[in-house]
Structure formats: structure tokens, C-alpha cells
Motif scaffolding. Structure first.
Motif, PDB file in Angstrom:
ATOM      1  N   LYS A  81       0.767  -1.317  -0.025  1.00 43.92           N
ATOM      2  CA  LYS A  81       0.036   0.160   0.093  1.00 43.92           C
ATOM      3  C   LYS A  81       1.004   1.191   0.055  1.00 43.92           C
ATOM      4  N   CYS A  82       1.814   1.234  -0.799  1.00 40.35           N
ATOM      5  CA  CYS A  82       2.636   2.113  -1.039  1.00 40.35           C
ATOM      6  C   CYS A  82       3.473   2.162  -2.312  1.00 40.35           C
ATOM      7  N   GLY A  83       4.284   3.183  -2.578  1.00 41.08           N
ATOM      8  CA  GLY A  83       5.009   3.483  -3.763  1.00 41.08           C
ATOM      9  C   GLY A  83       6.332   2.499  -3.608  1.00 41.08           C
ATOM     10  N   VAL A  84       6.500   1.586  -4.655  1.00 42.64           N
ATOM     11  CA  VAL A  84       7.732   0.678  -4.767  1.00 42.64           C
ATOM     12  C   VAL A  84       8.588   0.938  -5.698  1.00 42.64           C
ATOM     13  N   LEU A  85       9.811   0.532  -5.593  1.00 41.96           N
ATOM     14  CA  LEU A  85      10.823   0.931  -6.670  1.00 41.96           C
ATOM     15  C   LEU A  85      10.655   0.424  -8.021  1.00 41.96           C
ATOM     16  N   ASP A  86      11.177   0.851  -9.035  1.00 40.23           N
ATOM     17  CA  ASP A  86      10.944   0.419 -10.493  1.00 40.23           C
ATOM     18  C   ASP A  86      12.527   0.820 -10.950  1.00 40.23           C
ATOM     19  N   VAL A  87      12.963   0.649 -12.022  1.00 45.11           N
ATOM     20  CA  VAL A  87      13.781   1.226 -13.000  1.00 45.11           C
ATOM     21  C   VAL A  87      13.242   1.412 -14.223  1.00 45.11           C
ATOM     22  N   VAL A  88      13.729   2.480 -14.879  1.00 40.38           N
ATOM     23  CA  VAL A  88      13.397   3.051 -16.344  1.00 40.38           C
ATOM     24  C   VAL A  88      14.686   3.306 -17.140  1.00 40.38           C
ATOM     25  N   PRO A  89      14.635   3.215 -18.113  1.00 41.36           N
ATOM     26  CA  PRO A  89      15.729   3.262 -19.149  1.00 41.36           C
ATOM     27  C   PRO A  89      16.016   5.105 -19.273  1.00 41.36           C
ATOM     28  N   ASP A  90      17.546   5.176 -18.961  1.00 44.62           N
ATOM     29  CA  ASP A  90      17.731   6.421 -18.975  1.00 44.62           C
ATOM     30  C   ASP A  90      19.352   6.438 -19.219  1.00 44.62           C
ATOM     31  N   PRO A  91      20.021   6.748 -20.552  1.00 42.11           N
ATOM     32  CA  PRO A  91      21.112   6.646 -20.924  1.00 42.11           C
ATOM     33  C   PRO A  91      22.422   7.401 -19.997  1.00 42.11           C
ATOM     34  N   GLU A 106       5.816   9.706  -9.516  1.00 41.57           N
ATOM     35  CA  GLU A 106       6.196   8.833  -8.554  1.00 41.57           C
ATOM     36  C   GLU A 106       5.461   8.872  -7.271  1.00 41.57           C
ATOM     37  N   ALA A 107       5.269   7.732  -6.557  1.00 40.79           N
ATOM     38  CA  ALA A 107       4.344   7.427  -5.466  1.00 40.79           C
ATOM     39  C   ALA A 107       5.294   7.250  -4.194  1.00 40.79           C
ATOM     40  N   ALA A 108       5.052   7.681  -3.030  1.00 39.68           N
ATOM     41  CA  ALA A 108       6.085   7.899  -1.994  1.00 39.68           C
ATOM     42  C   ALA A 108       5.982   6.253  -1.129  1.00 39.68           C
ATOM     43  N   PRO A 109       7.085   5.993  -0.665  1.00 37.61           N
ATOM     44  CA  PRO A 109       6.930   4.719   0.067  1.00 37.61           C
ATOM     45  C   PRO A 109       6.639   4.862   1.228  1.00 37.61           C
ATOM     46  N   ASN A 110       6.154   3.744   2.119  1.00 37.11           N
ATOM     47  CA  ASN A 110       6.042   3.996   3.328  1.00 37.11           C
ATOM     48  C   ASN A 110       7.286   3.786   4.333  1.00 37.11           C
ATOM     49  N   ASP A 111       7.182   3.814   5.594  1.00 37.01           N
ATOM     50  CA  ASP A 111       8.349   3.840   6.501  1.00 37.01           C
ATOM     51  C   ASP A 111       8.933   2.325   6.306  1.00 37.01           C
ATOM     52  N   TRP A 112       7.998   1.523   6.354  1.00 35.90           N
ATOM     53  CA  TRP A 112       8.654   0.158   6.416  1.00 35.90           C
ATOM     54  C   TRP A 112       9.440  -0.085   5.296  1.00 35.90           C
ATOM     55  N   TYR A 113       8.940   0.217   3.948  1.00 34.69           N
ATOM     56  CA  TYR A 113       9.611   0.030   2.922  1.00 34.69           C
ATOM     57  C   TYR A 113      11.084   0.920   2.831  1.00 34.69           C
ATOM     58  N   PHE A 114      10.847   1.969   3.213  1.00 38.40           N
ATOM     59  CA  PHE A 114      11.876   3.015   3.344  1.00 38.40           C
ATOM     60  C   PHE A 114      13.071   2.370   4.072  1.00 38.40           C
ATOM     61  N   ASN A 115      12.778   1.657   5.093  1.00 42.17           N
ATOM     62  CA  ASN A 115      13.658   1.162   6.269  1.00 42.17           C
ATOM     63  C   ASN A 115      14.434  -0.188   5.615  1.00 42.17           C
ATOM     64  N   VAL A 116      13.476  -1.040   5.034  1.00 45.57           N
ATOM     65  CA  VAL A 116      13.893  -2.016   4.351  1.00 45.57           C
ATOM     66  C   VAL A 116      15.060  -1.845   3.317  1.00 45.57           C
ATOM     67  N   VAL A 117      14.592  -0.745   2.262  1.00 47.26           N
ATOM     68  CA  VAL A 117      15.434  -0.679   1.124  1.00 47.26           C
ATOM     69  C   VAL A 117      16.762  -0.121   1.479  1.00 47.26           C
ATOM     70  N   LEU A 118      16.748   0.688   2.737  1.00 46.58           N
ATOM     71  CA  LEU A 118      18.048   1.314   3.134  1.00 46.58           C
ATOM     72  C   LEU A 118      18.839   0.212   3.800  1.00 46.58           C
ATOM     73  N   ARG A 119      18.346  -0.650   4.612  1.00 44.88           N
ATOM     74  CA  ARG A 119      19.073  -1.466   5.364  1.00 44.88           C
ATOM     75  C   ARG A 119      19.865  -2.607   4.399  1.00 44.88           C
ATOM     76  N   GLY A 120      19.119  -2.900   3.347  1.00 44.52           N
ATOM     77  CA  GLY A 120      19.521  -3.840   2.111  1.00 44.52           C
ATOM     78  C   GLY A 120      20.536  -3.102   1.643  1.00 44.52           C
ATOM     79  N   ALA A 121      20.667  -2.091   1.302  1.00 47.80           N
ATOM     80  CA  ALA A 121      21.865  -1.109   0.666  1.00 47.80           C
ATOM     81  C   ALA A 121      22.709  -0.986   1.519  1.00 47.80           C
ATOM     82  N   ILE A 122      22.888  -0.859   2.966  1.00 50.97           N
ATOM     83  CA  ILE A 122      23.862  -0.706   3.628  1.00 50.97           C
ATOM     84  C   ILE A 122      24.308  -2.088   4.117  1.00 50.97           C
ATOM     85  N   THR A 123      23.552  -3.107   4.440  1.00 52.29           N
ATOM     86  CA  THR A 123      23.893  -4.349   4.666  1.00 52.29           C
ATOM     87  C   THR A 123      25.130  -4.987   3.567  1.00 52.29           C
ATOM     88  N   CYS A 124      24.341  -4.803   2.191  1.00 54.03           N
ATOM     89  CA  CYS A 124      24.985  -5.376   1.220  1.00 54.03           C
ATOM     90  C   CYS A 124      26.326  -4.585   0.659  1.00 54.03           C
TER      91      CYS A 124
END
Length: 199
Positions: free
Chosen positions: A82-92, A151-169
Motif C-alpha cells: 500500500k505504498c510506492g515501490v521501486l522500479d527502473v526506467v531506461p535513461d542513458p 512517483e508515489a511515496a514509499p511508506n516507512d517500512w519499505y523505506f527502512n528495508v530498502v536502506l537496510r539492504g543497501a547498507i548491509t550489502c
């Protein structure tokens, strides 16, 4: 690791040759069919990925990787989150950092379920990933099928999971800040819109 096979001599061999049994396990894993997968959103977090795939995914992480010629955007609303989630779009002009996995093929269906492929949320896209000074070809990633215009905003839960993954890895610190600022600014814009609507 199974040390109880029911064959007494097998147990004896394992207990007296731990290096041999470890080698056998590695060889078995190498024979299993695998596929490369590039995660740029919540799946960057192996702990959250484990929730969907049903097993520890840390051993399947190869390294942080870079998808060139694309940019990140929150162009999909997840019905489950129930929030915005990440996607990728072509951009050279830009690139996307993420995590490169080598996953057993048996997990492919579970990953598709997580990404809502059958529901038409995401679809497979095969891309080249730059990782550890080489290029991995035909790497699976997931892109939104019906992209939002804004673009649609993420919720706090998604925000935290994405950041945690980026930092952990181990994604670059600068990129982690970029992710943080992008998500924070989207949330701030969303809150301002909600205030205007309720005024």
C-alpha cells in the motif's frame, strides 16, 4: 548439513573427513541450476528476501553491482504494501546500484510470486550488470508493467528495508544517501499534498 544419513560407515567418513564432506556439499551446490538476479529495492535486504523465498539468501549474494543506462523511480504502487515501490526506467545518462545474487533455479517461482508477475505488477527484464570488474550478461531484474506518471511515496517500512539492504550489502555510501534523500523527499511531498487535500 545432514550428519545423520542412517548409514553408519557414511557417518564415520563424514566425522573423520570434514574437509571432504564440505567439498562434496560445495560440488552439489555447484551442480544445482542457478540464475543471476539483480535487486535494487527491498530484495537488496537478504533478511527480507528470506521471508519470501523461505531460506537464508546471504550465501547467494555475489556483490554490489551497477545497472548502467537506467534510473530508479517509484513508478508502481504495491497492493500488498500500500505504498510506492521501486522500479527502473531506461535513461542513458544514469545508472542504478543494487545487489547481484546467484540464486538456485528452484527459487525462481517464489521470486516471481513476491514480485507479482502473475498479477501483472512486474515483469522480467534481462540486463547487463557491472560487478567486480566484469560484466554479467542476461541477469534477471524486475520492471513495473504499468508505470505511474508521477512517483508515489514509499511508506516507512519499505523505506527502512530498502536502506537496510543497501547498507548491509555494502552499496557505496554516496548512493545510500542518494536513496535516503529520494525516499525522504517523496514522503515529504506526499505529506504536503495530504495536508492540502485535508485543508
Amino acid at each position: 548439513m545432514s550428519h545423520q544419513s542412517g548409514h553408519q560407515h557414511h557417518i564415520w567418513v563424514q566425522s573423520h573427513n570434514p574437509a571432504k564432506s564440505e567439498l562434496e556439499l560445495q560440488q552439489k551446490l555447484q551442480k544445482e541450476p542457478t540464475f543471476y538476479y539483480f535487486a535494487f529495492g527491498s530484495c537488496m535486504c537478504p533478511v527480507d528476501l528470506k521471508r519470501s523465498l523461505g531460506e537464508n539468501t546471504h550465501p547467494y549474494v555475489i556483490s554490489p553491482g551497477v545497472l548502467k543506462g537506467y534510473r530508479l523511480g517509484f513508478y508502481l504502487i504495491s497492493p500488498a504494501r500500500k505504498c510506492g515501490v521501486l522500479d527502473v526506467v531506461p535513461d542513458p545518462q544514469t545508472s542504478v546500484n543494487g545487489v547481484l545474487y546467484e540464486l538456485p533455479w528452484r527459487l525462481s517461482e517464489y521470486l516471481d510470486q513476491r514480485e507479482g508477475v502473475a498479477q501483472g505488477l512486474y515483469r522480467h527484464e534481462l540486463v547487463d550488470i557491472h560487478c567486480q570488474e566484469q560484466v554479467y550478461k542476461n541477469v534477471r531484474t524486475y520492471v513495473a508493467v504499468n508505470k505511474l506518471k508521477e512517483e508515489a511515496a514509499p511508506n516507512d517500512w519499505y523505506f527502512n528495508v530498502v536502506l537496510r539492504g543497501a547498507i548491509t550489502c555494502g552499496l557505496p555510501e554516496e548512493y545510500c544517501w542518494h536513496l535516503f534523500n529520494k525516499m525522504y523527499n517523496l514522503q515529504q511531498s506526499h505529506q504536503k499534498q495530504q495536508i492540502k487535500l485535508s485543508a
